[in-house]
Design a protein around this motif. Sequence first.
Motif, PDB file in Angstrom:
ATOM      1  N   ARG A 513     -34.267 -27.729  41.083  1.00 41.29           N
ATOM      2  CA  ARG A 513     -34.977 -27.059  39.991  1.00 41.29           C
ATOM      3  C   ARG A 513     -36.302 -27.745  39.631  1.00 41.29           C
ATOM      4  O   ARG A 513     -37.170 -27.149  39.023  1.00 41.29           O
ATOM      5  N   TYR A 514     -36.442 -29.013  39.986  1.00 42.93           N
ATOM      6  CA  TYR A 514     -37.706 -29.734  39.790  1.00 42.93           C
ATOM      7  C   TYR A 514     -38.176 -29.680  38.331  1.00 42.93           C
ATOM      8  O   TYR A 514     -39.333 -29.394  38.045  1.00 42.93           O
ATOM      9  N   GLU A 515     -37.279 -29.997  37.406  1.00 40.64           N
ATOM     10  CA  GLU A 515     -37.606 -29.929  35.979  1.00 40.64           C
ATOM     11  C   GLU A 515     -38.739 -30.897  35.638  1.00 40.64           C
ATOM     12  O   GLU A 515     -38.667 -32.091  35.925  1.00 40.64           O
ATOM     13  N   GLY A 516     -39.802 -30.374  35.044  1.00 43.80           N
ATOM     14  CA  GLY A 516     -40.900 -31.192  34.565  1.00 43.80           C
ATOM     15  C   GLY A 516     -41.816 -31.768  35.611  1.00 43.80           C
ATOM     16  O   GLY A 516     -42.710 -32.548  35.277  1.00 43.80           O
ATOM     17  N   VAL A 517     -41.652 -31.404  36.860  1.00 40.94           N
ATOM     18  CA  VAL A 517     -42.491 -31.971  37.914  1.00 40.94           C
ATOM     19  C   VAL A 517     -43.888 -31.340  37.911  1.00 40.94           C
ATOM     20  O   VAL A 517     -44.883 -32.007  38.168  1.00 40.94           O
ATOM     21  N   ASP A 518     -43.974 -30.061  37.581  1.00 42.09           N
ATOM     22  CA  ASP A 518     -45.254 -29.352  37.651  1.00 42.09           C
ATOM     23  C   ASP A 518     -45.816 -28.991  36.278  1.00 42.09           C
ATOM     24  O   ASP A 518     -46.713 -28.159  36.188  1.00 42.09           O
ATOM     25  N   GLY A 519     -45.302 -29.603  35.243  1.00 37.94           N
ATOM     26  CA  GLY A 519     -45.857 -29.342  33.922  1.00 37.94           C
ATOM     27  C   GLY A 519     -45.010 -29.941  32.807  1.00 37.94           C
ATOM     28  O   GLY A 519     -43.783 -29.826  32.822  1.00 37.94           O
ATOM     29  N   LEU A 529     -42.172 -28.563  26.227  1.00 38.38           N
ATOM     30  CA  LEU A 529     -42.262 -27.515  27.242  1.00 38.38           C
ATOM     31  C   LEU A 529     -42.269 -28.187  28.606  1.00 38.38           C
ATOM     32  O   LEU A 529     -42.918 -29.226  28.799  1.00 38.38           O
ATOM     33  N   TYR A 530     -41.558 -27.600  29.556  1.00 37.98           N
ATOM     34  CA  TYR A 530     -41.486 -28.162  30.896  1.00 37.98           C
ATOM     35  C   TYR A 530     -41.312 -27.029  31.903  1.00 37.98           C
ATOM     36  O   TYR A 530     -40.897 -25.927  31.554  1.00 37.98           O
ATOM     37  N   THR A 531     -41.645 -27.301  33.140  1.00 35.76           N
ATOM     38  CA  THR A 531     -41.477 -26.313  34.209  1.00 35.76           C
ATOM     39  C   THR A 531     -40.147 -26.530  34.912  1.00 35.76           C
ATOM     40  O   THR A 531     -39.643 -27.656  35.011  1.00 35.76           O
ATOM     41  N   ALA A 539     -40.878 -21.310  36.283  1.00 32.94           N
ATOM     42  CA  ALA A 539     -41.090 -20.793  34.934  1.00 32.94           C
ATOM     43  C   ALA A 539     -41.293 -21.937  33.949  1.00 32.94           C
ATOM     44  O   ALA A 539     -41.034 -23.106  34.245  1.00 32.94           O
ATOM     45  N   ILE A 540     -41.758 -21.578  32.748  1.00 38.90           N
ATOM     46  CA  ILE A 540     -41.920 -22.537  31.655  1.00 38.90           C
ATOM     47  C   ILE A 540     -40.698 -22.444  30.746  1.00 38.90           C
ATOM     48  O   ILE A 540     -40.288 -21.348  30.350  1.00 38.90           O
ATOM     49  N   TRP A 541     -40.137 -23.586  30.400  1.00 40.65           N
ATOM     50  CA  TRP A 541     -38.973 -23.684  29.542  1.00 40.65           C
ATOM     51  C   TRP A 541     -39.322 -24.521  28.308  1.00 40.65           C
ATOM     52  O   TRP A 541     -40.297 -25.272  28.315  1.00 40.65           O
ATOM     53  N   SER A 542     -38.513 -24.397  27.279  1.00 34.18           N
ATOM     54  CA  SER A 542     -38.670 -25.239  26.095  1.00 34.18           C
ATOM     55  C   SER A 542     -37.335 -25.872  25.742  1.00 34.18           C
ATOM     56  O   SER A 542     -36.265 -25.361  26.107  1.00 34.18           O
ATOM     57  N   MET A 543     -37.393 -26.997  25.043  1.00 34.65           N
ATOM     58  CA  MET A 543     -36.185 -27.653  24.537  1.00 34.65           C
ATOM     59  C   MET A 543     -36.568 -28.544  23.366  1.00 34.65           C
ATOM     60  O   MET A 543     -37.749 -28.897  23.176  1.00 34.65           O
ATOM     61  N   ASN A 544     -35.586 -28.905  22.587  1.00 34.00           N
ATOM     62  CA  ASN A 544     -35.803 -29.869  21.524  1.00 34.00           C
ATOM     63  C   ASN A 544     -36.000 -31.256  22.130  1.00 34.00           C
ATOM     64  O   ASN A 544     -35.630 -31.507  23.283  1.00 34.00           O
ATOM     65  N   SER A 545     -36.534 -32.174  21.345  1.00 33.34           N
ATOM     66  CA  SER A 545     -36.833 -33.497  21.878  1.00 33.34           C
ATOM     67  C   SER A 545     -35.582 -34.312  22.182  1.00 33.34           C
ATOM     68  O   SER A 545     -35.677 -35.377  22.791  1.00 33.34           O
ATOM     69  N   ASP A 546     -34.413 -33.826  21.768  1.00 31.09           N
ATOM     70  CA  ASP A 546     -33.161 -34.498  22.127  1.00 31.09           C
ATOM     71  C   ASP A 546     -32.485 -33.845  23.321  1.00 31.09           C
ATOM     72  O   ASP A 546     -31.355 -34.189  23.675  1.00 31.09           O
ATOM     73  N   GLY A 547     -33.166 -32.884  23.954  1.00 34.30           N
ATOM     74  CA  GLY A 547     -32.625 -32.217  25.127  1.00 34.30           C
ATOM     75  C   GLY A 547     -31.763 -31.011  24.829  1.00 34.30           C
ATOM     76  O   GLY A 547     -31.209 -30.405  25.755  1.00 34.30           O
ATOM     77  N   SER A 548     -31.666 -30.616  23.574  1.00 31.73           N
ATOM     78  CA  SER A 548     -30.840 -29.464  23.213  1.00 31.73           C
ATOM     79  C   SER A 548     -31.675 -28.193  23.135  1.00 31.73           C
ATOM     80  O   SER A 548     -32.902 -28.234  23.183  1.00 31.73           O
ATOM     81  N   ASN A 549     -30.982 -27.065  23.023  1.00 33.91           N
ATOM     82  CA  ASN A 549     -31.607 -25.769  22.816  1.00 33.91           C
ATOM     83  C   ASN A 549     -32.583 -25.408  23.935  1.00 33.91           C
ATOM     84  O   ASN A 549     -33.734 -25.053  23.692  1.00 33.91           O
ATOM     85  N   LEU A 550     -32.107 -25.474  25.151  1.00 33.88           N
ATOM     86  CA  LEU A 550     -32.932 -25.114  26.303  1.00 33.88           C
ATOM     87  C   LEU A 550     -33.144 -23.600  26.333  1.00 33.88           C
ATOM     88  O   LEU A 550     -32.193 -22.833  26.150  1.00 33.88           O
ATOM     89  N   ARG A 551     -34.394 -23.201  26.590  1.00 34.00           N
ATOM     90  CA  ARG A 551     -34.712 -21.780  26.562  1.00 34.00           C
ATOM     91  C   ARG A 551     -35.852 -21.481  27.531  1.00 34.00           C
ATOM     92  O   ARG A 551     -36.863 -22.180  27.544  1.00 34.00           O
ATOM     93  N   GLN A 552     -35.677 -20.436  28.343  1.00 31.83           N
ATOM     94  CA  GLN A 552     -36.731 -20.027  29.258  1.00 31.83           C
ATOM     95  C   GLN A 552     -37.752 -19.187  28.515  1.00 31.83           C
ATOM     96  O   GLN A 552     -37.417 -18.207  27.854  1.00 31.83           O
ATOM     97  N   LEU A 553     -39.046 -19.574  28.622  1.00 33.51           N
ATOM     98  CA  LEU A 553     -40.108 -18.877  27.895  1.00 33.51           C
ATOM     99  C   LEU A 553     -40.806 -17.825  28.737  1.00 33.51           C
ATOM    100  O   LEU A 553     -41.160 -16.761  28.225  1.00 33.51           O
ATOM    101  N   THR A 554     -41.074 -18.116  29.988  1.00 36.83           N
ATOM    102  CA  THR A 554     -41.804 -17.174  30.841  1.00 36.83           C
ATOM    103  C   THR A 554     -40.938 -16.751  32.011  1.00 36.83           C
ATOM    104  O   THR A 554     -40.049 -17.482  32.442  1.00 36.83           O
ATOM    105  N   VAL A 561     -45.260 -18.235  39.817  1.00 37.89           N
ATOM    106  CA  VAL A 561     -45.417 -19.644  39.483  1.00 37.89           C
ATOM    107  C   VAL A 561     -46.182 -19.764  38.170  1.00 37.89           C
ATOM    108  O   VAL A 561     -47.317 -19.296  38.064  1.00 37.89           O
ATOM    109  N   ASP A 562     -45.564 -20.378  37.148  1.00 39.30           N
ATOM    110  CA  ASP A 562     -46.212 -20.693  35.871  1.00 39.30           C
ATOM    111  C   ASP A 562     -46.159 -22.210  35.696  1.00 39.30           C
ATOM    112  O   ASP A 562     -45.077 -22.783  35.537  1.00 39.30           O
ATOM    113  N   ILE A 563     -47.320 -22.873  35.713  1.00 40.57           N
ATOM    114  CA  ILE A 563     -47.345 -24.339  35.708  1.00 40.57           C
ATOM    115  C   ILE A 563     -48.527 -24.861  34.889  1.00 40.57           C
ATOM    116  O   ILE A 563     -49.365 -24.089  34.410  1.00 40.57           O
TER     117      ILE A 563
END
Length: 768
Positions: A513-519, A529-531, A539-554, A561-563
């Motif tokens: 999944r390469y989380e956060g590698v491209d953004g 926000l992380y890719t 896609a671009i995802w969001s999460m809280n700073s403790d790693g909770s509430n993961l959500r796909q934004l785009t 490719v959104d980066i």
Amino acid sequence: MSEQNRAIYEFGPFRLDAQRRLLLRDSEPVKLFPKEFDTLLALVERGGEVLDKDELMRKVWGETIVEESNLSSNISHLRKLLGESRYRHEYIVTIPGRGYQFVAGVKQAFNEVIVRERTRTEIIVEQEGEAGEIESIAESEVLPAQSKGAQPWLGGTAQMVPAPALVTQEETTPGRKRLRIALLAGLFGLLLAGVGGGVWLYQSRNREREQRAAGLKLPQQQMTLRRFATHGGVPYGVAISPDGKSLVYKQSINDKDSLWLGQIETNNSVPISHRTDLTYGEPAFAPDGGSIYFTVSDDNRPQAMLVRMPVLGGVMTELIPNVHGPVTFSPDGKQLAFLRGDDETNQNSIIIADSADGKREHTLITRKLPQTFSSMGLAWSPDGQTIAVGANKTGGQDEILAVSVADSSVSKIGARDWGQLGKLAWLPDGGGLVMIARENAAARKSHIWFVPYPYGEARRVPNDLNIYLMNSLSLSAEGKLAVLQGHIQSSIWIAPNADLKQARRVLEGVAPRYEGVDGLAWTPDGRLLYTAYVGDSLAIWSMNSDGSNLRQLTSGGANSVDIQMSVTADGRYVVFQSNRSGGSEIWRANTNGSGLKQLTAAGGNSLPSLSPDGQWVVYTSVRDGKPTLWRISIDGGEAKQLTYKSSSWSQVSPDGKYIAYTAPSEAPGVRLMIIPFEGGEPVKSFAVPETALTGRRAMRWMPDGKAIIYKDHLRGLWQQGLDKEKPQPVKGFEDLRVRHLAWSFDGKSFVYTSGPTTQEIILIENFK
């Protein structure tokens, strides 16, 4: 003869099928990646026993060098899948200072026994049988929603299994010398045996052609894949000998290049060149298999020199200077072809020369920006009439071209265009090309493709989740394929004030999944926000700073490719690079993913950064083959050009007065430049370490605006003070491989993505 048992292990509600590489929970498949399955199987097989970390890593990765964090990541994810919590471990228990133990009761059954005559571990794919049924062993993960419509690799998918163990380097010096002599003697014997083997193969081919001509049905061949374990380092290039019995590969050990000769049957290797002052290029076997050709460069000679060396090692013979990329040979081996570029004229050419001494150079064809040739290699056709090459098109796409050796005429191979073309090779019968390619230039995933010739639809082989390195692909005279497979096991960390001692992991990634590698980016309210990949889309995802509430934004279509995103200071918008409209453009969206708006047009626009007031977007635009910096309003409209010389990867300073960016350097690498926000000539220029700000770069201004922090391609971070002459390494990060980074809006939290790269040599047979 050997027996291979189809063992099935049952524990709790789980059923682990070793042969089918399948984990079921209450009869429902559980998603597991290959290394996670290998880890679980190793623990279950030794149920009740303590398996130390070193032994477990050898079982899972063989002789491949990986960091221990890979094992920790697998164990952590397995515990989640098995339903364990932090304080309750019913299946996997950590034994401090030793390793892990599988503690649940295990029942073992045997489904079926298959007797096969095999001399080494292989990966077998059952091809389509008489009734049209396909029985395959899944290679990567069980995905019920995808497996129903999956495209098999011309008849099947593949399962990876460990390669035979290598001889270690922990022997005495005389032992190593005896080993080297024995291996060299064995390899030399294989080279001599290749002559007799060639006669047998020729006769076999004739019999096969006669059978086809007589209308006889030939037996289906089984496609096989196997790993070749390298000797103590990370492989970066590989070539297979014409007879398919040997490999030459370059690998990095302690950041130093070396060349090795490997014997495929025994999976043993010996070094044949390890000059620490040289950087080696991609190797290639001569058609007779007796020598290898590759480029070398060093600090005193940055231009690559093509050299020839006996396959068993020895003196390097210098042949041709200024060679870009690997060479390809004419069928009779008397000539070779290569690419040569000219930065001053922005053009490159296909050059043909004699292979014996490098003389009688002549230019076959030349192309200028933006329609230059790809730099990852050429392929001379088996009939000697054509050289296949990747070429850049206006608008950022690539195409495969066939260049006539006789008159330099050009025709296109295949109907489709590509995001980026890598190494390619002709099949021995001339019926098509096999190559590494990306469907989108901005994507990270690259795959193996088969392109029929002179016409036909390109097919991906195999249709799996694995990623193959663009610059390395080699084919033997009998069609055995050698490639490099790679993965990044990423994780996202937060370090207060960039203090690594206080860093905490907020997201443990799952390959591929390469989380956060491209953004990576912060929002003003402290979210991240992380890719991350979703299938073949990034896609671009969001999460809280403790790693909770993961959500796909785009989300976009296939291979979208959104980066490289940034967030405005008021938290209203996120600006990012995307190919969702075809070409690479700058887009804007609300921070919840709604309200998409395209800001740029005409393609070739990338790498956006925001002004502190959120009113302007500075980005890189490639026009007529040259990247320069431009600025556009957050609402779109007319763009303004800021630089006129080659420049890219911009970042606006915290006070909005300056823009930092990278520019080409006369020395190897790039320079770090500073210009006023309104554009103009640089006010500051800094030298950059050769291994920094290369490839997929990442840099940020420090919160106080007095320095710039950027990543090294190999490991670590650098900090360049505006009042300093040279950059300084950031303490604590020296041995860490950083992928991306970002500062929070209040300047108190530093987020970064890190993770090791795993690269392996894969050998593939009977893929057509």
